[in-house]
Design a protein around this motif. Structure first.
Motif, PDB file in Angstrom:
ATOM      1  N   PHE A   1      35.907 -49.349 -28.953  1.00 29.40           N
ATOM      2  CA  PHE A   1      36.097 -50.781 -29.168  1.00 29.40           C
ATOM      3  C   PHE A   1      37.463 -51.222 -28.642  1.00 29.40           C
ATOM      4  CE2 PHE A   1      33.166 -49.578 -32.641  1.00 29.40           C
ATOM      5  CZ  PHE A   1      32.106 -50.394 -32.291  1.00 29.40           C
ATOM      6  N   PRO A   2      37.561 -52.457 -28.164  1.00 26.04           N
ATOM      7  CA  PRO A   2      38.864 -52.933 -27.675  1.00 26.04           C
ATOM      8  C   PRO A   2      39.852 -53.060 -28.821  1.00 26.04           C
ATOM      9  CG  PRO A   2      37.287 -54.733 -27.752  1.00 26.04           C
ATOM     10  CD  PRO A   2      36.508 -53.478 -28.026  1.00 26.04           C
ATOM     11  N   PHE A   3      41.122 -52.861 -28.517  1.00 26.41           N
ATOM     12  CA  PHE A   3      42.158 -53.034 -29.526  1.00 26.41           C
ATOM     13  C   PHE A   3      42.262 -54.483 -29.976  1.00 26.41           C
ATOM     14  CE2 PHE A   3      44.239 -49.244 -27.377  1.00 26.41           C
ATOM     15  CZ  PHE A   3      43.932 -48.364 -28.400  1.00 26.41           C
ATOM     16  N   HIS A   4      42.010 -55.419 -29.070  1.00 22.92           N
ATOM     17  CA  HIS A   4      42.242 -56.824 -29.376  1.00 22.92           C
ATOM     18  C   HIS A   4      41.165 -57.681 -28.725  1.00 22.92           C
ATOM     19  CE1 HIS A   4      44.848 -60.659 -28.699  1.00 22.92           C
ATOM     20  NE2 HIS A   4      44.198 -60.742 -29.833  1.00 22.92           N
ATOM     21  N   THR A   5      40.546 -58.546 -29.528  1.00 26.30           N
ATOM     22  CA  THR A   5      39.586 -59.524 -29.024  1.00 26.30           C
ATOM     23  C   THR A   5      40.085 -60.911 -29.406  1.00 26.30           C
ATOM     24  OG1 THR A   5      37.756 -57.968 -29.343  1.00 26.30           O
ATOM     25  CG2 THR A   5      37.188 -60.291 -29.020  1.00 26.30           C
ATOM     26  N   PRO A   6      40.650 -61.670 -28.470  1.00 25.88           N
ATOM     27  CA  PRO A   6      41.174 -63.002 -28.799  1.00 25.88           C
ATOM     28  C   PRO A   6      40.064 -63.924 -29.306  1.00 25.88           C
ATOM     29  CG  PRO A   6      41.960 -62.256 -26.654  1.00 25.88           C
ATOM     30  CD  PRO A   6      40.875 -61.298 -27.066  1.00 25.88           C
ATOM     31  N   PRO A   7      40.437 -64.951 -30.053  1.00 28.09           N
ATOM     32  CA  PRO A   7      39.432 -65.882 -30.578  1.00 28.09           C
ATOM     33  C   PRO A   7      38.795 -66.706 -29.468  1.00 28.09           C
ATOM     34  CG  PRO A   7      41.640 -66.696 -31.023  1.00 28.09           C
ATOM     35  CD  PRO A   7      41.799 -65.311 -30.470  1.00 28.09           C
ATOM     36  N   GLY A   8      37.556 -67.132 -29.725  1.00 24.93           N
ATOM     37  CA  GLY A   8      36.868 -67.995 -28.776  1.00 24.93           C
ATOM     38  C   GLY A   8      37.361 -69.424 -28.857  1.00 24.93           C
ATOM     39  N   PRO A   9      36.878 -70.281 -27.976  1.00 21.42           N
ATOM     40  CA  PRO A   9      37.366 -71.661 -27.917  1.00 21.42           C
ATOM     41  C   PRO A   9      37.033 -72.490 -29.152  1.00 21.42           C
ATOM     42  CG  PRO A   9      35.470 -71.352 -26.473  1.00 21.42           C
ATOM     43  CD  PRO A   9      35.880 -69.995 -26.922  1.00 21.42           C
ATOM     44  N   ASP A  10      36.029 -72.069 -29.928  1.00 18.29           N
ATOM     45  CA  ASP A  10      35.631 -72.840 -31.106  1.00 18.29           C
ATOM     46  C   ASP A  10      36.234 -72.308 -32.392  1.00 18.29           C
ATOM     47  OD1 ASP A  10      34.007 -74.425 -29.472  1.00 18.29           O
ATOM     48  OD2 ASP A  10      32.298 -73.068 -29.695  1.00 18.29           O
ATOM     49  N   ALA A  11      37.085 -71.294 -32.309  1.00 21.22           N
ATOM     50  CA  ALA A  11      37.585 -70.641 -33.514  1.00 21.22           C
ATOM     51  C   ALA A  11      38.383 -71.604 -34.401  1.00 21.22           C
ATOM     52  CB  ALA A  11      38.446 -69.441 -33.140  1.00 21.22           C
ATOM     53  N   ARG A  12      39.205 -72.456 -33.807  1.00 19.95           N
ATOM     54  CA  ARG A  12      40.019 -73.366 -34.618  1.00 19.95           C
ATOM     55  C   ARG A  12      39.141 -74.355 -35.385  1.00 19.95           C
ATOM     56  NH1 ARG A  12      45.221 -74.521 -34.901  1.00 19.95           N
ATOM     57  NH2 ARG A  12      45.633 -73.134 -33.135  1.00 19.95           N
TER      58      ARG A  12
ATOM     59  N   PRO B   1      40.653 -59.038 -39.006  1.00 22.67           N
ATOM     60  CA  PRO B   1      39.411 -59.539 -38.422  1.00 22.67           C
ATOM     61  C   PRO B   1      39.581 -60.831 -37.653  1.00 22.67           C
ATOM     62  CG  PRO B   1      39.534 -60.250 -40.685  1.00 22.67           C
ATOM     63  CD  PRO B   1      40.785 -59.428 -40.419  1.00 22.67           C
ATOM     64  N   GLY B   2      38.515 -61.218 -36.971  1.00 22.30           N
ATOM     65  CA  GLY B   2      38.418 -62.531 -36.368  1.00 22.30           C
ATOM     66  C   GLY B   2      37.624 -63.471 -37.260  1.00 22.30           C
TER      67      GLY B   2
ATOM     68  N   ALA C   1      36.459 -75.913 -40.502  1.00 22.76           N
ATOM     69  CA  ALA C   1      35.227 -76.256 -41.203  1.00 22.76           C
ATOM     70  C   ALA C   1      34.980 -75.319 -42.375  1.00 22.76           C
ATOM     71  CB  ALA C   1      34.048 -76.216 -40.230  1.00 22.76           C
ATOM     72  N   LEU C   2      35.205 -74.020 -42.176  1.00 24.48           N
ATOM     73  CA  LEU C   2      35.007 -73.058 -43.259  1.00 24.48           C
ATOM     74  C   LEU C   2      36.027 -73.287 -44.370  1.00 24.48           C
ATOM     75  CD1 LEU C   2      34.314 -69.824 -41.180  1.00 24.48           C
ATOM     76  CD2 LEU C   2      32.667 -71.055 -42.625  1.00 24.48           C
ATOM     77  N   ALA C   3      37.269 -73.599 -44.000  1.00 23.59           N
ATOM     78  CA  ALA C   3      38.296 -73.863 -45.005  1.00 23.59           C
ATOM     79  C   ALA C   3      37.914 -75.060 -45.866  1.00 23.59           C
ATOM     80  CB  ALA C   3      39.643 -74.095 -44.326  1.00 23.59           C
ATOM     81  N   GLU C   4      37.416 -76.109 -45.229  1.00 26.27           N
ATOM     82  CA  GLU C   4      36.996 -77.290 -45.982  1.00 26.27           C
ATOM     83  C   GLU C   4      35.819 -76.962 -46.888  1.00 26.27           C
ATOM     84  OE1 GLU C   4      35.599 -81.932 -45.222  1.00 26.27           O
ATOM     85  OE2 GLU C   4      36.064 -80.614 -43.523  1.00 26.27           O
ATOM     86  N   GLU C   5      34.918 -76.151 -46.392  1.00 28.70           N
ATOM     87  CA  GLU C   5      33.718 -75.821 -47.151  1.00 28.70           C
ATOM     88  C   GLU C   5      34.025 -75.042 -48.423  1.00 28.70           C
ATOM     89  OE1 GLU C   5      29.524 -73.366 -46.468  1.00 28.70           O
ATOM     90  OE2 GLU C   5      30.871 -73.761 -44.792  1.00 28.70           O
TER      91      GLU C   5
ATOM     92  N   SER D   1      42.548 -68.446 -35.865  1.00 32.00           N
ATOM     93  CA  SER D   1      42.380 -69.377 -34.749  1.00 32.00           C
ATOM     94  C   SER D   1      43.139 -68.970 -33.502  1.00 32.00           C
ATOM     95  CB  SER D   1      42.845 -70.780 -35.169  1.00 32.00           C
ATOM     96  OG  SER D   1      42.136 -71.246 -36.293  1.00 32.00           O
ATOM     97  N   THR D   2      44.221 -68.211 -33.677  1.00 27.49           N
ATOM     98  CA  THR D   2      45.160 -67.973 -32.573  1.00 27.49           C
ATOM     99  C   THR D   2      45.201 -66.518 -32.108  1.00 27.49           C
ATOM    100  OG1 THR D   2      46.537 -69.749 -33.465  1.00 27.49           O
ATOM    101  CG2 THR D   2      47.558 -68.300 -31.840  1.00 27.49           C
ATOM    102  N   VAL D   3      45.108 -65.594 -33.040  1.00 27.92           N
ATOM    103  CA  VAL D   3      45.276 -64.173 -32.702  1.00 27.92           C
ATOM    104  C   VAL D   3      43.938 -63.495 -32.469  1.00 27.92           C
ATOM    105  CG1 VAL D   3      46.287 -61.971 -33.395  1.00 27.92           C
ATOM    106  CG2 VAL D   3      47.409 -64.109 -34.054  1.00 27.92           C
ATOM    107  N   GLY D   4      43.027 -63.615 -33.433  1.00 31.03           N
ATOM    108  CA  GLY D   4      41.717 -63.005 -33.284  1.00 31.03           C
ATOM    109  C   GLY D   4      41.646 -61.616 -33.886  1.00 31.03           C
ATOM    110  N   GLU D   5      40.631 -60.857 -33.494  1.00 27.05           N
ATOM    111  CA  GLU D   5      40.357 -59.550 -34.091  1.00 27.05           C
ATOM    112  C   GLU D   5      41.244 -58.471 -33.467  1.00 27.05           C
ATOM    113  OE1 GLU D   5      36.534 -56.645 -35.051  1.00 27.05           O
ATOM    114  OE2 GLU D   5      36.288 -58.475 -33.855  1.00 27.05           O
ATOM    115  N   VAL D   6      41.837 -57.650 -34.337  1.00 25.86           N
ATOM    116  CA  VAL D   6      42.710 -56.565 -33.886  1.00 25.86           C
ATOM    117  C   VAL D   6      42.340 -55.294 -34.642  1.00 25.86           C
ATOM    118  CG1 VAL D   6      45.090 -55.802 -33.535  1.00 25.86           C
ATOM    119  CG2 VAL D   6      44.568 -58.245 -33.609  1.00 25.86           C
ATOM    120  N   GLY D   7      42.239 -54.185 -33.933  1.00 28.54           N
ATOM    121  CA  GLY D   7      41.971 -52.901 -34.569  1.00 28.54           C
ATOM    122  C   GLY D   7      42.672 -51.782 -33.826  1.00 28.54           C
TER     123      GLY D   7
END
Length: 264
Positions: free
Chosen positions: A67-78, A143-144, A83-87, A100-106
């Motif tokens: 697996f990649p060490f880092h997968t940046p967030p997609g364009p809709d992440a923010r 996680p992302g 939306a999830l925070a509001e929910e 929103s900015t960093v994404g998934e890291v392992g």
């Protein structure tokens, strides 16, 4: 009045985050200011993460499972994070900005040069003492947005009494998007030091919903009360492996080459 973001840009990083932590739940009139500080912070974290992810393979680190060490967030992440925070009633600003900015890291895998064999030949066994003195180097693993989305859906899913009824799955999905979280719940943000070492362990958790600036990470060995931003500073200062700070030994040469002074 000078904003927290302006103070942050002047270089008062730790002071600003200490002030934001003292706020508790961020009041409405400061939310945009706090969000700006969080975004500025995580943009710098993202640069460090990218640097680490690009450098580790060159130093002989072999990622687990390919697996990649880092997968940046997609364009809709923010938008999705908001939306999830509001929910659910609130996600801490630092965590929202991270997703929103960093994404998934392992940063997990095998690194023979410094004695890490998590997957090819386990470095430790279940019987090993995992005290902070002899414990795991705790590689960065966060996680992302997909993980938060999954957790929200699990927390809000309707009871399964209608299992087997035609159309029940669609009904549950609809309810999951309309029923609010009713109580503070533990969100399993990341595996703990043992799980990262490929043995049975637990998780690093945050409590949600929460409208604070910087969440406390629960379950981080040797770091009671540590917040997300504080933990990320330790990550950067120790080349992606903050657990090395707790074992009383100097950083191995490869990690010294990766370590940097936190600029956030």
């Amino acid at each position: 009045m000078t904003s927290h973001a302006q103070h942050y840009l002047s270089g008062r990083h730790e002071e600003v985050w200490a002030d934001l932590g003292a706020l508790g739940q961020v009041p409405d009139h400061l939310r945009e200011d706090v969000r700006e500080v969080a975004d500025l912070t995580m943009a710098r974290v993202a640069a460090h993460v990218s640097r680490l992810a690009e450098s580790l393979p060159e130093l002989g680190f072999e990622p687990s499972g390919g697996f990649p060490f880092h997968t940046p967030p997609g364009p809709d992440a923010r938008a999705e994070t908001a939306a999830l925070a509001e929910e659910i009633g609130g996600v801490p600003a630092a965590l929202a900005a991270y997703l929103s900015t960093v994404g998934e890291v392992g940063l997990t895998g095998d690194w023979p040069e410094i004695g890490l064999h998590y997957h090819s030949v386990p470095t430790w066994t279940e019987e090993t003492d995992f005290s902070p003195v002899t414990g795991s180097p705790d590689p960065l693993c966060l996680p992302g947005i997909d993980h938060l989305r999954f957790w929200v859906e699990e927390c809000l899913r309707a009871p399964d009494e209608d299992e087997g009824v035609p159309g029940a799955e669609d009904t549950r999905n609809t309810i999951a998007r309309t029923r609010p979280v009713s109580a503070v719940t533990s969100f399993d943000l990341a595996p703990d030091e043992l799980h990262k070492a490929n043995v049975s362990g637990g998780t690093h958790d945050v409590l949600l919903p929460d409208a604070s600036a910087d969440p406390v990470l629960i379950g981080v060995r040797g770091r009671p009360g540590v917040t997300l931003v504080e933990y990320l500073r330790a990550v950067v200062a120790h080349g992606g492996f903050p657990g090395w700070e707790l074992n009383g030994l100097p950083l191995p040469e490869p990690l010294r080459a990766l370590a940097a002074a936190p600029d956030f």
